[in-house]
Design a protein around this motif. Structure first.
Motif, PDB file in Angstrom:
ATOM      1  N   PHE A 191      52.236  27.380 -14.776  1.00  0.00           N
ATOM      2  CA  PHE A 191      51.964  26.114 -14.106  1.00  0.00           C
ATOM      3  C   PHE A 191      52.650  24.981 -14.868  1.00  0.00           C
ATOM      4  O   PHE A 191      52.663  24.972 -16.105  1.00  0.00           O
ATOM      5  N   ASP A 192      53.203  24.053 -14.121  1.00  0.00           N
ATOM      6  CA  ASP A 192      53.851  22.894 -14.729  1.00  0.00           C
ATOM      7  C   ASP A 192      52.813  22.025 -15.439  1.00  0.00           C
ATOM      8  O   ASP A 192      51.750  21.727 -14.887  1.00  0.00           O
ATOM      9  N   LYS A 193      53.116  21.620 -16.668  1.00  0.00           N
ATOM     10  CA  LYS A 193      52.151  20.866 -17.461  1.00  0.00           C
ATOM     11  C   LYS A 193      51.878  19.481 -16.888  1.00  0.00           C
ATOM     12  O   LYS A 193      50.785  18.935 -17.059  1.00  0.00           O
ATOM     13  N   GLU A 194      52.838  18.893 -16.206  1.00  0.00           N
ATOM     14  CA  GLU A 194      52.667  17.542 -15.682  1.00  0.00           C
ATOM     15  C   GLU A 194      52.071  17.537 -14.281  1.00  0.00           C
ATOM     16  O   GLU A 194      51.098  16.837 -14.010  1.00  0.00           O
ATOM     17  N   THR A 195      52.657  18.312 -13.387  1.00  0.00           N
ATOM     18  CA  THR A 195      52.205  18.297 -11.993  1.00  0.00           C
ATOM     19  C   THR A 195      51.107  19.314 -11.710  1.00  0.00           C
ATOM     20  O   THR A 195      50.352  19.163 -10.747  1.00  0.00           O
TER      21      THR A 195
END
Length: 326
Positions: free
Chosen positions: A29-33
């Motif tokens: 999973f993307d850390k930001e989105t």
């Protein structure tokens, strides 16, 4: 029969609990989105081979659930089970293939992996009543299995943010839940759509009750087991092992040695050639060999032409044959 619940729903719940307790893979999973990032699989051809083996195994598994083949009616029951299994797998595969083209569920691509999982979900769904369904009912159950797979995948991955690498929850839980319920709806013996009476209604209630029992028991037991494994650091490998792979630390050898790929004309090939210490052996080219072979070809063709009546074969065919033999 009736393994959609005790086997597949049980396995799907166990997979979901394990994936939830363990947590997502590194980089999933993307850390930001927070949106899922695709992690490429190992090999699509090998996944296809495994899927086809599973499909073949489902046919044997559902057919052999009759328990015998020599008693009156056994042959018809086995044939019905296998026919419905194939029908449900087909409709499940086509359903997921087309649903993946929709923007709400897929990436608008013709995904082979999604299609394969849809076929498996359809077979999981038909397991519960493969011996007591009409052909059209098996077709509808396969469609329901495919839809259930796509919805479960969307909920688990995008809404609950649970990383299920094999989509085991979607295939087995999603397809299994629909399969158990479909018996109470579409079974020609006890389905409520066939027999609108108290017995059919009670069958549907019992099917739903059994689902609740399987989900509750499996979920609670697996949560305790996986939670304890995580507490004692027995559930997950180290960060380095997960990133680099388990072949070397676990087996002491790589699954795909780098030396086995590519050609021998690079630096490694030159190094090996130096270590061997032998001069290269060059094979003569066809242009060098042809003048030496041609006279023999002519002689053989002339000889074959002289014995033509014996073999009843045209001379030019003999010449061509002799040329390839030489």
């Amino acid at each position: 029969f009736n393994i959609s619940g005790v086997v597949h729903v049980c396995g799907g719940v166990a997979a979901f609990v394990a994936a939830t307790v363990m947590g997502p893979r590194i980089g999933r999973f993307d850390k930001e989105t927070g949106q899922p990032e695709e992690i490429k699989g190992h090999s699509v051809p090998l996944a296809a081979l495994g899927g086809f083996i599973l499909i073949f195994g489902f046919l044997a598994f559902n057919g052999s659930s009759q328990g015998s083949i020599s008693n009156p009616g056994d042959g018809a029951a086995v044939a019905t089970a296998i026919k419905n299994t194939v029908m449900s797998a087909t409709s499940g595969a086509f359903t997921t293939m087309f649903m993946n083209k929709l923007p709400w569920f897929g990436d608008r691509k013709w995904s082979f992996a999604t299609t394969l999982n849809g076929a498996l979900a359809g077979m999981v769904a038909i397991c519960a009543g493969c011996n007591q369904m009409e052909t059209y009912a098996a077709f509808l159950i396969g469609i329901g299995g495919g839809v259930s797979y796509m919805i479960t995948t969307w909920l688990v991955l995008f809404k609950l943010k649970v990383d299920d690498p094999l989509d085991a929850c979607a295939v087995h839980y999603g397809g299994g839940v629909w399969g158990v319920i479909s018996v109470g709806l579409l079974s020609r013996d006890v389905g409520i759509l066939y027999k609108w009476n108290a017995e059919a209604a009670l069958t549907l209630v019992w099917q739903i009750t059994s689902l609740v029992a399987i989900i509750a028991w499996t979920g609670a037991l697996c949560f305790v087991m996986f939670f304890l494994l995580k507490k004692f650091n027995l559930l997950r490998v180290s960060f380095e092992w997960e990133v680099k792979g388990l072949d070397i630390p676990k087996h002491g050898e790589p699954a795909y040695p780098a030396e086995a790929y590519g050609h021998g004309w690079g630096e490694k090939g030159d190094t090996l050639f130096t270590m061997v210490g032998r001069p290269p052996v060059f094979l003569p080219s066809p242009s060098d060999v042809a003048p030496q072979i041609y006279p023999w070809v002519v002689r053989v063709c002339n000889l074959m032409a002289q014995i033509k009546p014996i073999f009843e074969i045209r001379t030019y065919f003999k010449c061509i044959l002799c040329y390839f033999i030489v």
